[in-house]
Write a protein that holds these residues in place. Sequence first.
Motif, PDB file in Angstrom:
ATOM      1  N   LEU A   1      30.863  58.886  43.072  1.00 49.43           N
ATOM      2  CA  LEU A   1      31.613  58.774  44.320  1.00 49.43           C
ATOM      3  C   LEU A   1      31.881  57.305  44.626  1.00 49.43           C
ATOM      4  CD1 LEU A   1      32.710  59.839  47.080  1.00 49.43           C
ATOM      5  CD2 LEU A   1      30.342  59.719  47.917  1.00 49.43           C
ATOM      6  N   TYR A   2      33.157  57.001  44.911  1.00 49.15           N
ATOM      7  CA  TYR A   2      33.572  55.642  45.271  1.00 49.15           C
ATOM      8  C   TYR A   2      34.272  55.650  46.629  1.00 49.15           C
ATOM      9  CZ  TYR A   2      32.729  54.095  40.459  1.00 49.15           C
ATOM     10  OH  TYR A   2      32.147  53.780  39.260  1.00 49.15           O
ATOM     11  N   ALA A   3      34.073  54.599  47.382  1.00 46.06           N
ATOM     12  CA  ALA A   3      34.835  54.410  48.614  1.00 46.06           C
ATOM     13  C   ALA A   3      36.229  53.914  48.270  1.00 46.06           C
ATOM     14  CB  ALA A   3      34.133  53.408  49.521  1.00 46.06           C
ATOM     15  N   ASP A   4      37.223  54.458  48.931  1.00 50.39           N
ATOM     16  CA  ASP A   4      38.604  54.012  48.764  1.00 50.39           C
ATOM     17  C   ASP A   4      38.954  53.139  49.966  1.00 50.39           C
ATOM     18  OD1 ASP A   4      41.289  53.595  48.450  1.00 50.39           O
ATOM     19  OD2 ASP A   4      41.808  55.702  48.123  1.00 50.39           O
ATOM     20  N   TRP A   5      38.747  51.838  49.825  1.00 44.57           N
ATOM     21  CA  TRP A   5      38.931  50.919  50.952  1.00 44.57           C
ATOM     22  C   TRP A   5      40.399  50.704  51.297  1.00 44.57           C
ATOM     23  CZ3 TRP A   5      35.193  49.976  54.187  1.00 44.57           C
ATOM     24  CH2 TRP A   5      33.875  50.118  53.755  1.00 44.57           C
ATOM     25  N   SER A   6      41.300  51.195  50.464  1.00 47.42           N
ATOM     26  CA  SER A   6      42.720  51.115  50.839  1.00 47.42           C
ATOM     27  C   SER A   6      43.015  52.058  52.000  1.00 47.42           C
ATOM     28  CB  SER A   6      43.610  51.464  49.639  1.00 47.42           C
ATOM     29  OG  SER A   6      43.528  52.847  49.309  1.00 47.42           O
TER      30      SER A   6
ATOM     31  N   ILE B   1      32.132  55.231  55.480  1.00 48.24           N
ATOM     32  CA  ILE B   1      30.967  55.575  54.671  1.00 48.24           C
ATOM     33  C   ILE B   1      30.403  56.936  55.078  1.00 48.24           C
ATOM     34  CG2 ILE B   1      28.643  54.874  53.995  1.00 48.24           C
ATOM     35  CD1 ILE B   1      30.860  53.130  52.843  1.00 48.24           C
ATOM     36  N   VAL B   2      30.345  57.211  56.380  1.00 46.38           N
ATOM     37  CA  VAL B   2      29.876  58.515  56.847  1.00 46.38           C
ATOM     38  C   VAL B   2      30.771  59.619  56.287  1.00 46.38           C
ATOM     39  CG1 VAL B   2      29.556  59.975  58.884  1.00 46.38           C
ATOM     40  CG2 VAL B   2      28.764  57.604  58.914  1.00 46.38           C
ATOM     41  N   SER B   3      32.084  59.389  56.289  1.00 48.55           N
ATOM     42  CA  SER B   3      33.014  60.369  55.732  1.00 48.55           C
ATOM     43  C   SER B   3      32.723  60.626  54.258  1.00 48.55           C
ATOM     44  CB  SER B   3      34.460  59.873  55.901  1.00 48.55           C
ATOM     45  OG  SER B   3      34.801  59.683  57.259  1.00 48.55           O
TER      46      SER B   3
ATOM     47  N   PRO C   1      29.942  47.383  45.405  1.00 51.66           N
ATOM     48  CA  PRO C   1      29.618  48.027  46.679  1.00 51.66           C
ATOM     49  C   PRO C   1      30.458  49.266  46.980  1.00 51.66           C
ATOM     50  CG  PRO C   1      30.789  45.955  47.037  1.00 51.66           C
ATOM     51  CD  PRO C   1      30.434  46.005  45.580  1.00 51.66           C
ATOM     52  N   SER C   2      31.576  49.448  46.265  1.00 52.37           N
ATOM     53  CA  SER C   2      32.390  50.645  46.464  1.00 52.37           C
ATOM     54  C   SER C   2      31.814  51.865  45.773  1.00 52.37           C
ATOM     55  CB  SER C   2      33.824  50.407  45.977  1.00 52.37           C
ATOM     56  OG  SER C   2      34.480  49.441  46.769  1.00 52.37           O
ATOM     57  N   HIS C   3      30.883  51.642  44.833  1.00 52.31           N
ATOM     58  CA  HIS C   3      30.257  52.735  44.094  1.00 52.31           C
ATOM     59  C   HIS C   3      29.126  53.288  44.962  1.00 52.31           C
ATOM     60  CE1 HIS C   3      28.478  54.185  39.976  1.00 52.31           C
ATOM     61  NE2 HIS C   3      28.829  55.177  40.766  1.00 52.31           N
ATOM     62  N   LEU C   4      29.391  54.384  45.652  1.00 57.63           N
ATOM     63  CA  LEU C   4      28.469  54.870  46.672  1.00 57.63           C
ATOM     64  C   LEU C   4      27.392  55.802  46.132  1.00 57.63           C
ATOM     65  CD1 LEU C   4      30.962  55.552  49.610  1.00 57.63           C
ATOM     66  CD2 LEU C   4      29.595  53.496  49.145  1.00 57.63           C
ATOM     67  N   ALA C   5      27.683  56.548  45.081  1.00 58.35           N
ATOM     68  CA  ALA C   5      26.684  57.492  44.576  1.00 58.35           C
ATOM     69  C   ALA C   5      27.012  57.911  43.157  1.00 58.35           C
ATOM     70  CB  ALA C   5      26.612  58.728  45.472  1.00 58.35           C
ATOM     71  N   SER C   6      25.965  58.159  42.393  1.00 57.43           N
ATOM     72  CA  SER C   6      26.105  58.840  41.111  1.00 57.43           C
ATOM     73  C   SER C   6      25.309  60.134  41.207  1.00 57.43           C
ATOM     74  CB  SER C   6      25.602  57.977  39.954  1.00 57.43           C
ATOM     75  OG  SER C   6      24.213  57.721  40.081  1.00 57.43           O
TER      76      SER C   6
ATOM     77  N   ARG D   1      24.020  55.351  56.244  1.00 59.40           N
ATOM     78  CA  ARG D   1      25.294  55.914  56.691  1.00 59.40           C
ATOM     79  C   ARG D   1      25.729  57.065  55.781  1.00 59.40           C
ATOM     80  NH1 ARG D   1      28.512  50.340  58.598  1.00 59.40           N
ATOM     81  NH2 ARG D   1      27.058  49.876  60.312  1.00 59.40           N
ATOM     82  N   LEU D   2      25.445  56.946  54.491  1.00 62.60           N
ATOM     83  CA  LEU D   2      25.715  58.073  53.593  1.00 62.60           C
ATOM     84  C   LEU D   2      24.857  59.282  53.973  1.00 62.60           C
ATOM     85  CD1 LEU D   2      25.950  56.264  50.133  1.00 62.60           C
ATOM     86  CD2 LEU D   2      27.791  57.519  51.263  1.00 62.60           C
ATOM     87  N   HIS D   3      23.579  59.039  54.275  1.00 67.19           N
ATOM     88  CA  HIS D   3      22.709  60.128  54.709  1.00 67.19           C
ATOM     89  C   HIS D   3      23.248  60.777  55.990  1.00 67.19           C
ATOM     90  CE1 HIS D   3      19.761  59.733  51.652  1.00 67.19           C
ATOM     91  NE2 HIS D   3      19.191  58.624  52.100  1.00 67.19           N
ATOM     92  N   ALA D   4      23.768  59.952  56.891  1.00 64.77           N
ATOM     93  CA  ALA D   4      24.333  60.505  58.129  1.00 64.77           C
ATOM     94  C   ALA D   4      25.506  61.424  57.823  1.00 64.77           C
ATOM     95  CB  ALA D   4      24.777  59.370  59.057  1.00 64.77           C
ATOM     96  N   GLY D   5      26.338  61.029  56.861  1.00 64.52           N
ATOM     97  CA  GLY D   5      27.453  61.887  56.471  1.00 64.52           C
ATOM     98  C   GLY D   5      26.990  63.168  55.820  1.00 64.52           C
ATOM     99  N   GLU D   6      25.949  63.083  54.984  1.00 65.03           N
ATOM    100  CA  GLU D   6      25.397  64.282  54.367  1.00 65.03           C
ATOM    101  C   GLU D   6      24.821  65.211  55.436  1.00 65.03           C
ATOM    102  OE1 GLU D   6      23.558  63.246  50.156  1.00 65.03           O
ATOM    103  OE2 GLU D   6      23.188  61.604  51.559  1.00 65.03           O
ATOM    104  N   ALA D   7      24.124  64.617  56.411  1.00 63.15           N
ATOM    105  CA  ALA D   7      23.560  65.419  57.497  1.00 63.15           C
ATOM    106  C   ALA D   7      24.655  66.053  58.342  1.00 63.15           C
ATOM    107  CB  ALA D   7      22.656  64.548  58.371  1.00 63.15           C
ATOM    108  N   ALA D   8      25.713  65.289  58.621  1.00 62.91           N
ATOM    109  CA  ALA D   8      26.829  65.837  59.393  1.00 62.91           C
ATOM    110  C   ALA D   8      27.445  67.027  58.669  1.00 62.91           C
ATOM    111  CB  ALA D   8      27.881  64.759  59.635  1.00 62.91           C
ATOM    112  N   SER D   9      27.622  66.901  57.361  1.00 63.69           N
ATOM    113  CA  SER D   9      28.163  68.005  56.571  1.00 63.69           C
ATOM    114  C   SER D   9      27.267  69.229  56.668  1.00 63.69           C
ATOM    115  CB  SER D   9      28.302  67.574  55.106  1.00 63.69           C
ATOM    116  OG  SER D   9      28.585  68.675  54.263  1.00 63.69           O
ATOM    117  N   ALA D  10      25.948  69.036  56.546  1.00 65.80           N
ATOM    118  CA  ALA D  10      25.023  70.156  56.630  1.00 65.80           C
ATOM    119  C   ALA D  10      25.107  70.837  57.991  1.00 65.80           C
ATOM    120  CB  ALA D  10      23.594  69.678  56.357  1.00 65.80           C
TER     121      ALA D  10
END
Length: 332
Positions: free
Chosen positions: A41-46, A60-62, A92-97, A250-259
């Motif tokens: 997963l990568y952030a698309d800063w554009s 990042i939450v998204s 820093p754009s590489h958010l998760a593997s 912030r990634l955890h917050a997005g995962e929690a929001a999704s849940a």
Amino acid sequence: MRHGLPDEKTVWSAIALAIRAPSVHNSQPWRWRVGDSSLHLYADWSRHLTATDPDGRDLIVSCGASLHHLRVGLAAMGWGTIVHHVPNPGDPSHLASVEVIERQPSEEDIPVAAAIPRRRTDRRLYSSWPVPEALLDQLGEFAFEQGAVLRSATDPAMRFRLASAIAEADRLQGTDPEYMSELTEWSGRFSGSTDGVPASATPLIYEGYGDLSMRRFAAAGLAQPRESYADPDAGELVVLGTSSDDVVSRLHAGEAASAVLLWATSFGLATCTLSQPLEIPTIREELKVQLLDGALFPQLVVRIGWGHINADPLLATPRRPVAEIFDHLPRR
């Protein structure tokens, strides 16, 4: 158990579910890439909304929400996941593997995955039926499993502070020409657009919301439900917070929001994310102290309630095609 990626069709289907995740103004600020044995997963800063989201927290939450959607989809298809958050300090754009392991789906995997295509952001009035505390507590457990804390603003004083903060953020952002221009650019979309907030998902805002100020998107075209069981103050407000405020948190917050959103959908609840009061740094700091005792960083507010009995079904908000956000890592 077999390690490694499933077949291409399964990966494609999982990515299609991942991009159903909610994002700030439906900007879909993510890219997914597939390697030899893992997904990335990568952030698309554009797609960073600089006026709405100055420090990129919403972005990042998204992305965290998309990450959880991917995990949920794979789990329902018989694949467990091992997530490495921010695996590459040099990028820093590489958010998760995401490593993938074959396993049997659990009883919980299927209903939460089935909620992905049914979930909607419902900005309309909710019914007057209260949300049982037991359901809110259960949603809090799901958030905690993803690394965040859910604090319900059921106390009248806490709700008043939160509603006041939302109103103040709305007032301040309404005086910012750059914010208003960005909001207009990313909302009021009509058929043919694959991103942004469509007019069909934004109801007319009026005083009937009671104590809440809702963000005023452009070209609102969704009718409000009318008649019985209406309550302008209906719907609970909850705050998702994390112990730190770095990218991983912030990634955890997005995962929690999704849940929270997916389980709420499976319970038959309506939901709407409210990031507006946390987009103003001073207001966010005040809420940290007033609602979270200064111990947690607020990352997202969610409105949760029962959909109005007379409300029409909501259309799915469009998404960009998988081919636009999905590619392969370059081989070394």
